[in-house]
Design a protein around this motif. Structure first.
Motif, PDB file in Angstrom:
ATOM      1  N   GLN A 116      19.143   2.671  20.206  1.00 52.88           N
ATOM      2  CA  GLN A 116      19.295   2.243  21.671  1.00 52.88           C
ATOM      3  C   GLN A 116      18.971   2.930  22.772  1.00 52.88           C
ATOM      4  O   GLN A 116      18.882   4.372  22.349  1.00 52.88           O
ATOM      5  CB  GLN A 116      20.690   1.810  22.033  1.00 52.88           C
ATOM      6  CG  GLN A 116      21.416   0.741  21.292  1.00 52.88           C
ATOM      7  CD  GLN A 116      22.710   0.459  21.722  1.00 52.88           C
ATOM      8  OE1 GLN A 116      23.600   1.297  22.172  1.00 52.88           O
ATOM      9  NE2 GLN A 116      23.451  -0.715  21.850  1.00 52.88           N
ATOM     10  N   ALA A 117      18.293   2.560  23.632  1.00 53.97           N
ATOM     11  CA  ALA A 117      17.683   3.425  24.694  1.00 53.97           C
ATOM     12  C   ALA A 117      18.965   4.272  25.449  1.00 53.97           C
ATOM     13  O   ALA A 117      20.131   3.900  25.493  1.00 53.97           O
ATOM     14  CB  ALA A 117      16.981   2.551  25.859  1.00 53.97           C
ATOM     15  N   HIS A 159      20.009   4.620  28.146  1.00 54.36           N
ATOM     16  CA  HIS A 159      21.006   4.044  29.398  1.00 54.36           C
ATOM     17  C   HIS A 159      22.070   3.444  28.780  1.00 54.36           C
ATOM     18  O   HIS A 159      23.095   3.124  29.650  1.00 54.36           O
ATOM     19  CB  HIS A 159      20.053   3.492  30.356  1.00 54.36           C
ATOM     20  CG  HIS A 159      19.944   2.104  30.031  1.00 54.36           C
ATOM     21  ND1 HIS A 159      19.093   1.729  29.133  1.00 54.36           N
ATOM     22  CD2 HIS A 159      20.597   0.870  30.458  1.00 54.36           C
ATOM     23  CE1 HIS A 159      19.160   0.378  29.138  1.00 54.36           C
ATOM     24  NE2 HIS A 159      19.994  -0.097  29.775  1.00 54.36           N
ATOM     25  N   SER A 170      16.191   4.933  31.485  1.00 56.27           N
ATOM     26  CA  SER A 170      15.235   4.837  30.338  1.00 56.27           C
ATOM     27  C   SER A 170      13.770   4.482  30.823  1.00 56.27           C
ATOM     28  O   SER A 170      13.743   3.411  31.322  1.00 56.27           O
ATOM     29  CB  SER A 170      15.701   4.038  29.237  1.00 56.27           C
ATOM     30  OG  SER A 170      16.895   4.781  28.712  1.00 56.27           O
ATOM     31  N   GLY A 184      10.004   3.032  29.360  1.00 59.01           N
ATOM     32  CA  GLY A 184       9.314   2.508  28.068  1.00 59.01           C
ATOM     33  C   GLY A 184       7.888   2.379  28.334  1.00 59.01           C
ATOM     34  O   GLY A 184       7.726   2.116  29.672  1.00 59.01           O
ATOM     35  N   GLN A 200      14.821   0.858  32.303  1.00 54.35           N
ATOM     36  CA  GLN A 200      15.970   0.376  31.871  1.00 54.35           C
ATOM     37  C   GLN A 200      17.049   1.211  32.317  1.00 54.35           C
ATOM     38  O   GLN A 200      17.012   2.321  32.116  1.00 54.35           O
ATOM     39  CB  GLN A 200      16.389   0.205  30.356  1.00 54.35           C
ATOM     40  CG  GLN A 200      15.306  -0.912  29.743  1.00 54.35           C
ATOM     41  CD  GLN A 200      15.441  -0.543  28.114  1.00 54.35           C
ATOM     42  OE1 GLN A 200      15.335   0.428  27.517  1.00 54.35           O
ATOM     43  NE2 GLN A 200      15.952  -1.592  27.542  1.00 54.35           N
TER      44      GLN A 200
END
Length: 165
Positions: free
Chosen positions: A5-6, A8, A20, A22, A38
């Motif tokens: 998971q990211a 955040h 986060s 990407g 995110q």
């Protein structure tokens, strides 16, 4: 991977501070300058007040629309499968050839680089890629994604010659 998971997602719900970032540049190619953020909705709302976002002046509108078509047409999935297969073959080939030279190789499960124990006359020193520099000072990072098959073979041949001396 789905289980990752990211950052955040691990942020404080009461006092969010993590954003986060990407990018499609690692997924599709280095020239794709489209990414995403995110974060908790409260943080994103403040970012949406940036002038060009608020006015609809997205600086990458054309790229975003081309990317949307690439994704919805199913081509992104085909691209990922092709690139993953190609990079896996390259990585395995390079690891096998380096081990045949007697080198200790860390074989990654993905990505664009592998690590070799020792400071070689090629590649980048490991300490250039870590916060804790002492933990990687005796490693060299080599790319298997950028060079052609012929260039990788030439590199292995040059390394073989250098190690014999």
């Amino acid at each position: 991977p789905p289980e990752v998971q990211a950052l955040h997602f691990h942020d404080s719900a009461e006092d969010p501070r993590v954003v986060s970032v990407g990018t499609f540049s690692k997924l599709i190619g280095p020239g794709v300058k489209v990414g995403w953020l995110q974060a908790d909705a409260r943080l994103l709302k403040r970012m949406a007040a940036v002038g060009y976002v608020e006015s609809g002046g997205n600086p990458v509108t054309f790229s975003s629309m081309a990317l949307l078509h690439f994704m919805t047409s199913g081509q992104l999935d085909k691209h990922i499968a092709h690139v993953s297969s190609e990079l896996s073959q390259r990585c395995q080939w390079l690891c096998r050839n380096l081990r045949e030279l007697g080198l200790e190789v860390y074989e990654p499960r993905g990505g664009y680089f592998l690590w070799v124990k020792g400071q070689l006359c090629i590649g980048k020193e490991g300490r250039d890629f870590t916060i804790r520099q002492e933990s990687c000072s005796d490693y060299t990072r080599l790319s298997f994604s950028w060079l052609s098959w012929e260039e990788m073979q030439r590199g292995v041949d040059l390394l073989r010659t250098a190690l014999r001396k």
